[in-house]
Design a protein around this motif. Structure first.
Motif, PDB file in Angstrom:
ATOM      1  N   UNK A  93       1.012  -1.201   0.086  1.00 22.54           N
ATOM      2  CA  UNK A  93      -0.009  -0.057  -0.084  1.00 22.54           C
ATOM      3  C   UNK A  93       0.905   1.270   0.041  1.00 22.54           C
ATOM      4  N   UNK A  94       2.166   1.209   0.856  1.00 17.32           N
ATOM      5  CA  UNK A  94       3.025   2.428   0.815  1.00 17.32           C
ATOM      6  C   UNK A  94       3.280   2.884  -0.595  1.00 17.32           C
ATOM      7  N   UNK A  95       3.799   1.817  -1.132  1.00 14.47           N
ATOM      8  CA  UNK A  95       4.173   2.167  -2.708  1.00 14.47           C
ATOM      9  C   UNK A  95       3.262   2.812  -3.574  1.00 14.47           C
ATOM     10  N   UNK A  96       1.849   2.013  -3.446  1.00 14.86           N
ATOM     11  CA  UNK A  96       0.848   2.672  -4.290  1.00 14.86           C
ATOM     12  C   UNK A  96       0.796   3.908  -3.850  1.00 14.86           C
ATOM     13  N   UNK A  97       0.690   4.419  -2.436  1.00 22.47           N
ATOM     14  CA  UNK A  97       0.411   5.698  -2.068  1.00 22.47           C
ATOM     15  C   UNK A  97       1.303   6.666  -2.501  1.00 22.47           C
ATOM     16  N   UNK A  98       2.658   6.435  -2.431  1.00 20.38           N
ATOM     17  CA  UNK A  98       3.655   7.138  -3.197  1.00 20.38           C
ATOM     18  C   UNK A  98       3.451   7.311  -4.288  1.00 20.38           C
TER      19      UNK A  98
END
Lengths: 306, 514
Positions: free
Chosen positions: A61-66
């Motif tokens: 998720x954090x990669x997607x958010x970035x």
């Protein structure tokens, strides 16, 4: 002053981050599979996985958010599921319509609100004041979409003076802006009334009265200048509310603004458009509030912020 | 607040409240609305969920006469006499709008759907039509009858003369003379064409014909006797009785012309209906307000008055439940923030500020966007919109009450926090919470109705005011009553809640300001 503004802008950053996280999580929070909504429910597993990988849904998720953050910072809000057009283009097209409607509505609201508010305060406890109070309570209780429908029925259908829906000319703008401005005018009228009443109790008003100045002169020269400061703030806030709150009225009059875009995309489960609009409305709001606060401290030097 | 008078605080409150005339009036109206909401389902004159036409029979109401139209037909002969006609060929241009049948010199028209159409009656070479509107807006008039004025007596061979043509429109306008008819024809036939094109899928074959409709068409039935030019000049050629037929679209008439012989028995030249325009009520939807249906009927012919009554309960329910949920959650969080302070306070306050900065409707739409459309979700969305306001109010009062001596005293003797909150702080803030509870219910009803109206409520068949407005909005251009009455109900209820809330505020806490 500069320090205050700078501090306020810094203070907005955590809020912006929270809002961006919420709007990002939006797709993951809502029930239903976005990929199936986007490409249709009938799809074999292999293509499904391929599409999912292509869109980067496999990443943590954090990669997607970035990635999402990077996109929105460069002004790219993705492609609408429904119309397959660029969401930012669509927003750009519609923004001016909403802005125009809001300005026109604010114009009516200010004219009606200030006149009624000042008059009822100046003639306090008269029959007109009573009527003013009761009618503002009533106006606040009228659903604006219903008021719009009634205006449309009367002036567009029965009398045929204005077009029922659409946009482009001044005649198109008139009914929706009156509908939208009507409710706000009542709020402004109430606010103006209490603000003027407050100033009327000030010492300098008593002095002016003691000097024997006429009441109208007192109201116009001494009272209004002081009473209008909070009204300006209020107007700014209402302007912010109108920018986002035109949703219902836009829907009634098929006004091609951001509000009707929001409803269309919610009904069609068009996630990119919803995400972008919610983000946009939030940012718009923060900016309007900031401007209101700044203008308030500019107009009234007595207000000091910590 | 609580004075040490001999009166109980409640009686003191009542005494003050009674001075607020508007609020007292609003209070009694609200009680009335509550009772209506409670009694709603039993006192509705009709079942709010079924079309009224289904219910007429069980209620013993005979409405057939108002719903079907009857028109007397007579035939006019060439010598001017009027005779009853029979064995007419009858045709309704659009059977989806109405059907026609004949009995004893009169025709009966039964509406099926809504709109404008024409009914054509023909016998031999003579045809007339009438205009028929079923619950429709005003549509342009149509051509209904044609009449040719032939020469009164005998005509000699070789005579050339013009026939006087007369046309009658459905709005009783008479057009006399070829030129006048032709100049008016375009608009009149154009209207006809629009009607026939609405005519679902079968138009393609008729299209060519309808383009020719715009022409005045002269025809002689016996070329040996009379000849006629396209602009109506008649030349008598041979002995005998000839006939000239003129037609515009489906409407036609004939005139007999006797050339060098005496006129024989008269022929039918015109079919004359007693009315050229008939407007009927659709028996399936949208009846006008009347003594039978005070507020009219809606698009499914359900009684709006019954629906508004039945909707009271559901609308109030949405308002109360959503504000109730919002008030409970908001009060809890507000107490936490106000009583404990520190980091709990700053987190909750910050979140409240963000939520409060948003216009309620956007917040609610965002919640619905996450949860999906539906009545339950609307309640939830309105609750979310109510929470931050209660947090803010309760937090403020908790901060103030926390510093009261009696709270400090309780703390110092080691009373648990929970007990202090329940026994000492909550009762102190009850008046403020009550005031906002009443004021917010009105706002909640407005917001719920707006969400329903936007189509986010899911079920629009439910008798709920917002849903009724949503269902009626597509027809709001043609009919005002399906939107007018539920809207008035909302306005009345919300005004009463607001006035009552204002009065409550002035009585309980005059310092409070909205």
């Amino acid at each position: 002053m500069a320090r205050y503004i700078f501090g306020r802008i810094l203070g907005m950053i955590p809020i912006l981050v929270i809002i961006s996280i919420l709007s990002f999580l939006f797709v993951h929070l809502t029930p239903g599979d976005p990929i199936r909504i986007m490409y249709g429910a009938e799809m074999d597993m292999a293509t499904y996985e391929k599409v999912k990988a292509n869109l980067g849904f496999h990443d943590p998720l954090y990669v997607q958010y970035g990635r999402y953050l990077q996109q929105i910072l460069s002004g790219d809000f993705g492609v609408s599921y429904k119309t397959k057009t660029n969401v930012s283009d669509e927003i750009g097209k519609r923004f001016l319509y909403t802005l125009g409607l809001t300005f026109a509505a604010m114009f009516w609201a200010l004219i009606i609100g200030l006149v009624v508010g000042i008059y009822s305060a100046a003639r306090r406890k008269s029959i007109w004041d009573r009527i003013g109070i009761i009618s503002t309570t009533t106006i606040i209780s009228i659903p604006e979409f219903w008021f719009g429908l009634m205006l449309m029925q009367m002036f567009a259908v029965q009398l045929g003076w204005f077009p029922t829906s659409g946009s482009g000319t001044f005649a198109h703008l008139l009914l929706p802006s009156i509908t939208l401005g009507f409710g706000v005018s009542a709020i402004i009228a109430r606010f103006t009334r209490s603000s003027v009443l407050e100033v009327l109790q000030e010492d300098f008003v008593r002095t002016a009265k003691a000097k024997g100045q006429r009441e109208s002169v007192i109201i116009w020269t001494h009272v209004l200048r002081n009473a209008l400061i909070p009204v300006i703030t209020m107007t700014g806030l209402q302007f912010g509310f109108l920018l986002g709150g035109a949703v219902v009225v836009e829907q009634v009059f098929s006004w091609p603004g951001l509000g009707s875009y929001l409803i269309d995309s919610v009904l069609a489960r068009d996630y990119p458009a919803m995400q972008a609009l919610i983000l946009l409305f939030s940012v718009q709001f923060l900016i309007v509030n900031l401007l209101v606060d700044i203008s308030y401290s500019l107009v009234n030097p007595q207000i000091r912020y910590e | 607040m609580k004075s040490q008078n001999t009166h109980s605080p409640f009686q003191l409150f009542l005494k003050k409240f009674k001075k607020q005339t508007m609020a007292v009036v609003a209070f009694w109206i609200l009680i009335g609305i509550f009772l209506l909401g409670l009694a709603g389902p039993w006192i509705t004159p009709y079942d709010p969920n079924r079309p009224v036409t289904e219910q007429y029979e069980e209620k013993g109401i005979d409405k057939t006469k108002e719903l079907t139209g009857s028109i007397q037909i007579s035939g006019i002969m060439s010598d001017g006499t009027e005779l009853p006609v029979s064995e007419l060929m009858l045709q309704s241009t659009n059977r989806q709008i109405s059907t026609v049948s004949e009995s004893n010199g009169s025709i009966t028209i039964t509406p099926v759907g809504q709109g404008s159409t024409t009914v054509l009656m023909a016998k031999g070479d003579v045809a007339s039509q009438i205009k028929l509107d079923v619950s429709a807006e005003d549509s342009p008039p149509i051509l209904t009858q044609l009449l040719l004025q032939g020469p009164a007596g005998m005509v000699k061979k070789g005579d050339i003369f013009q026939l006087d043509l007369e046309a009658r429109l459905s709005n009783d306008v008479k057009l006399i003379g070829f030129e006048q008819i032709r100049s008016n024809l375009k608009q009149v036939v154009g209207a006809n064409k629009a009607v026939s094109q609405e005519n679902n899928g079968f138009v393609t074959a008729k299209k060519k014909q309808s383009e020719e409709d715009g022409q005045i068409h002269y025809q002689s039935t016996d070329e040996k006797v009379v000849r006629v030019t396209p602009d109506g000049m008649v030349t008598a050629l041979g002995q005998g009785i000839g006939q000239v037929k003129v037609s515009i679209g489906p409407v036609s008439t004939i005139v007999p012309i006797a050339v060098e012989t005496s006129m024989q028995e008269p022929v039918l030249v015109q079919i004359q209906p007693s009315q050229t325009h008939i407007a009927l009520m659709d028996n399936r939807k949208h009846q006008q307000p009347s003594l039978l249906h005070w507020f009219g009927t809606d698009h499914q012919n359900r009684d709006i008055f019954s629906r508004v009554l039945a909707g009271t309960r559901e609308t109030l329910f949405i308002g109360f439940v959503s504000v109730g949920i919002g008030a409970v959650i908001g009060t809890l969080l507000g107490l936490l923030a106000g009583y404990y302070g520190r980091w709990i306070d700053s987190i909750i306050t910050r979140l409240t500020d963000i939520l409060l900065a948003f216009p309620g409707i956007l917040l609610a739409i965002a919640v619905i966007a996450v949860l999906g459309a539906g009545m339950v979700n609307i309640i939830f969305a309105v609750a979310v919109f109510t929470v931050p306001i209660f947090i803010r109010i309760v937090r403020g009062s908790a901060l103030a009450l926390k510093q009261m001596t009696y709270v400090e005293a309780a703390k110092s003797i080691g009373v648990q926090d929970f007990v202090i909150i329940i026994r000492h702080i909550l009762p102190g803030m009850l008046p403020v919470v009550m005031v906002y509870l009443t004021m917010r219910i009105g706002t909640a009803i407005l917001l719920g109705a707006a969400l329903s109206f936007l189509g986010l409520g899911g079920d629009i068949t439910a008798p709920e005011w917002g849903a009724m407005l949503s269902a009626a909005k597509d027809n709001s251009r043609n009919f005002f009553y399906p939107t007018f009455f539920p809207g008035i109900a909302i306005v009345l209820t919300v005004v009463c809640f607001n006035l009552f809330g204002d009065g409550l505020r002035d009585t309980l806490d005059p310092k409070l300001k909205e």
